[in-house]
Write a protein that holds these residues in place. Structure first.
Motif, PDB file in Angstrom:
ATOM      1  N   ARG A   1       0.870  -1.177   0.000  1.00 59.76           N
ATOM      2  CA  ARG A   1       0.000   0.000   0.000  1.00 59.76           C
ATOM      3  C   ARG A   1       0.904   1.224   0.000  1.00 59.76           C
ATOM      4  N   TRP A   2       0.449   2.311  -0.646  1.00 53.92           N
ATOM      5  CA  TRP A   2       1.294   3.481  -0.856  1.00 53.92           C
ATOM      6  C   TRP A   2       0.589   4.735  -0.373  1.00 53.92           C
ATOM      7  N   TYR A   3       1.302   5.526   0.405  1.00 64.92           N
ATOM      8  CA  TYR A   3       0.747   6.784   0.906  1.00 64.92           C
ATOM      9  C   TYR A   3       1.042   7.909  -0.084  1.00 64.92           C
ATOM     10  N   THR A   4       0.015   8.728  -0.340  1.00 66.55           N
ATOM     11  CA  THR A   4       0.155   9.926  -1.165  1.00 66.55           C
ATOM     12  C   THR A   4      -0.611  11.062  -0.501  1.00 66.55           C
TER      13      THR A   4
ATOM     14  N   PRO B   1      -4.079  -1.412  -3.340  1.00 67.63           N
ATOM     15  CA  PRO B   1      -4.507  -2.318  -4.412  1.00 67.63           C
ATOM     16  C   PRO B   1      -5.122  -3.606  -3.859  1.00 67.63           C
ATOM     17  N   LYS B   2      -6.245  -3.980  -4.428  1.00 69.51           N
ATOM     18  CA  LYS B   2      -6.940  -5.219  -4.061  1.00 69.51           C
ATOM     19  C   LYS B   2      -7.348  -5.939  -5.337  1.00 69.51           C
ATOM     20  N   ALA B   3      -7.442  -7.257  -5.236  1.00 69.05           N
ATOM     21  CA  ALA B   3      -7.934  -8.031  -6.371  1.00 69.05           C
ATOM     22  C   ALA B   3      -9.371  -7.640  -6.676  1.00 69.05           C
TER      23      ALA B   3
ATOM     24  N   ALA C   1      -5.900   9.318  -8.988  1.00 67.27           N
ATOM     25  CA  ALA C   1      -6.954   8.406  -9.419  1.00 67.27           C
ATOM     26  C   ALA C   1      -6.826   7.053  -8.731  1.00 67.27           C
ATOM     27  N   ALA C   2      -5.585   6.585  -8.561  1.00 67.05           N
ATOM     28  CA  ALA C   2      -5.373   5.290  -7.902  1.00 67.05           C
ATOM     29  C   ALA C   2      -5.785   5.321  -6.439  1.00 67.05           C
TER      30      ALA C   2
ATOM     31  N   MET D   1      -8.043   1.648 -10.822  1.00 63.74           N
ATOM     32  CA  MET D   1      -6.839   2.429 -11.068  1.00 63.74           C
ATOM     33  C   MET D   1      -5.731   2.036 -10.102  1.00 63.74           C
ATOM     34  N   ALA D   2      -6.092   1.662  -8.873  1.00 68.57           N
ATOM     35  CA  ALA D   2      -5.083   1.168  -7.927  1.00 68.57           C
ATOM     36  C   ALA D   2      -4.451  -0.110  -8.447  1.00 68.57           C
ATOM     37  N   ARG D   3      -5.268  -1.011  -9.014  1.00 67.43           N
ATOM     38  CA  ARG D   3      -4.710  -2.242  -9.592  1.00 67.43           C
ATOM     39  C   ARG D   3      -3.810  -1.928 -10.774  1.00 67.43           C
ATOM     40  N   HIS D   4      -4.222  -0.967 -11.583  1.00 69.41           N
ATOM     41  CA  HIS D   4      -3.425  -0.582 -12.748  1.00 69.41           C
ATOM     42  C   HIS D   4      -2.051  -0.059 -12.307  1.00 69.41           C
ATOM     43  N   LEU D   5      -2.031   0.793 -11.289  1.00 65.93           N
ATOM     44  CA  LEU D   5      -0.766   1.310 -10.776  1.00 65.93           C
ATOM     45  C   LEU D   5       0.072   0.194 -10.154  1.00 65.93           C
ATOM     46  N   TYR D   6      -0.585  -0.738  -9.472  1.00 58.95           N
ATOM     47  CA  TYR D   6       0.129  -1.862  -8.867  1.00 58.95           C
ATOM     48  C   TYR D   6       0.843  -2.693  -9.936  1.00 58.95           C
TER      49      TYR D   6
END
Length: 449
Positions: A84-87, A94-96, A372-373, A379-384
């Motif tokens: 997981r990433w902090y911004t 990201p989750k399945a 967006a992620a 979008m979180a999955r895409h970034l992952y």
């Protein structure tokens, strides 16, 4: 393991460096019928790399699986590397997808576990002679191409001839320097320190990364209940760190959003790091020579890609050259095929890393994708997938993904949530946040993610 003095002097391939890339290449080549001399300058079979993210990105899982290392890593306690990433927009988690496949993963594992494991696997592979205490001091050249190495050993100098010499000896590669392969260096405007802790709980038990713009930090759980905690501040903070390394390290960590409870954990190693870690790129081949791992391309450690790229480049090289080094093909054409694949797969990622290593706040394209992620699961999955290096830059920034990111952010219009940054870390980020979406950013827009 073969005794160095009883080993033959002629091989198909000589590899300098029996760490991750070199040991993987030795195994993969030997399985294809190649006779390999695997040289390691250190005499201790359990030697390992200390300064490392200790993380293997998911792009390298197929190589680990092909090497047969996955069961051994699981047994050794390697941790599947969810993250997981902090911004400034909050956490990206990201989750399945519901009803979809699990997110791809590889492992967080200490190099003190990983390096001896893969080196011993190489030593037991038929066709590989592991030669410890062998440091390359020169190259043998014939007809304008490299035809072997000269090595310093515990018994004196030794010459080992081979059709192909592979440099797997790190970013300061002696093999590359002896061959006259020029290095292109790009300044890294961050420095980094890390330490290992025991009893340091993390939310969800998974890896955490903090994008503080421009400062960075990460905490990765590893085998045996050990967590690697690293800080990567912009170089403007270096004087304070040099005055009081331990105090500055701990203060930085304490100020992180949802900071790990570092004061109640047990630190089991020294705080180690580097104040100058440039990004290095070299041409991955020359006549009779190939470079893999950090010898060919050294990425920014904040992205944790080095181990994954080491394994991938070893795999690409073995696939390309195995027939030729056993006399069943054109070696120069095989090397050219490896070089093309290496550049195609990694040069785009390196371009973006070089730009972000300038220690700047997010540029407009990065703000678009990261915000967006933080707001949308797909979008979180895409970034992952991009962070795992399973997507290249062009697929990550494809028109559909960019359009979706715009749509997500339009649905979440409004002021950015207030963000707490470690003291001195967030001035640039806070100013950029205040300026909003029209703020100018360094780099090349969305191409600089």
């Amino acid at each position: 393991m073969t005794n160095p003095e009883s080993a033959g002097s002629d091989y198909d391939v000589v590899i300098s460096g029996a760490s991750l890339a070199g040991s993987a290449a030795a195994i993969l080549l030997a399985r294809r019928g190649v006779r390999v001399a695997l040289l390691e300058r250190r005499s201790d079979p359990d030697a390992y790399k200390v300064l490392c993210t200790h993380s293997i990105t998911a792009n390298a899982y197929p190589v680990l699986d092909g090497l047969g290392l996955v069961p051994a890593l699981e047994e050794a306690g390697a941790v599947r590397n969810e993250a997981r990433w902090y911004t400034r927009w909050g956490w990206i988690e990201p989750k399945a997808a519901p009803g979809g496949p699990a997110l791809p993963y590889a492992y967080n594992v200490r190099r003190s576990t990983l390096d001896p494991l893969i080196r011993s696997r190489a030593a037991r592979t038929p066709g590989v002679d592991l030669l410890l205490g062998h440091q390359v001091t020169g190259l043998v050249e014939e007809g304008g191409r490299i035809a072997g190495v000269r090595a310093s050993t515990p018994r004196g100098e030794r010459e080992i001839r081979a059709r192909l010499v592979i440099g797997a000896d790190g970013k300061d590669s002696a093999v590359a320097k002896l061959a006259g392969v020029p290095a292109r260096q790009y300044e890294n405007e961050r420095f980094g320190y890390l330490a290992h802790f025991r009893d340091l709980p993390l939310p969800g038990g998974i890896g955490q990364t903090w994008f503080l713009e421009p400062d960075m930090a990460y905490a990765f759980p590893n085998d045996d209940g050990v967590t690697v905690l690293a800080v990567l501040p912009a170089k403007k903070r270096l004087p304070a760190f040099r005055e009081d390394l331990e105090g500055s390290f701990l203060s930085f960590v304490r100020a992180l959003p949802e900071a790990p409870p570092v004061d109640s954990a047990e630190r089991i190693t020294k705080i180690v790091g580097t104040v100058n870690y440039p990004l290095v790129s070299r041409d991955p081949t020359a006549p009779g020579l190939a470079l893999i791992g950090d010898a060919a391309l050294t990425g920014d450690p904040l992205w944790g890609v080095g181990c994954g790229w080491a394994l991938q480049s070893a795999h690409w090289l073995a696939e390309a050259v195995a027939p030729a080094v056993t006399g069943r093909g054109d070696l120069d054409r095989s090397l050219a095929r490896y070089a093309r694949r290496h550049r195609r797969r990694l040069s785009g990622h390196q371009f973006l890393s070089v730009d972000y290593a300038k220690a700047r706040p997010f540029n407009p394209g990065e703000r678009l994708m990261f915000s967006a992620a933080a707001r949308d699961a797909s979008m979180a999955r895409h970034l992952y997938l991009f962070g795992s290096r399973l997507l290249g830059p062009m697929r990550f920034l494809n028109p559909v993904a960019l359009a979706k990111a715009v749509a997500v952010n339009l649905r979440h219009r409004g002021p950015a949530a207030p963000v707490a940054f470690p003291a001195g870390a967030g001035a640039g980020a806070g100013a950029a946040a205040d300026r909003g979406a029209n703020a100018p950013g360094s780099g090349s827009g969305p191409e600089a993610g």
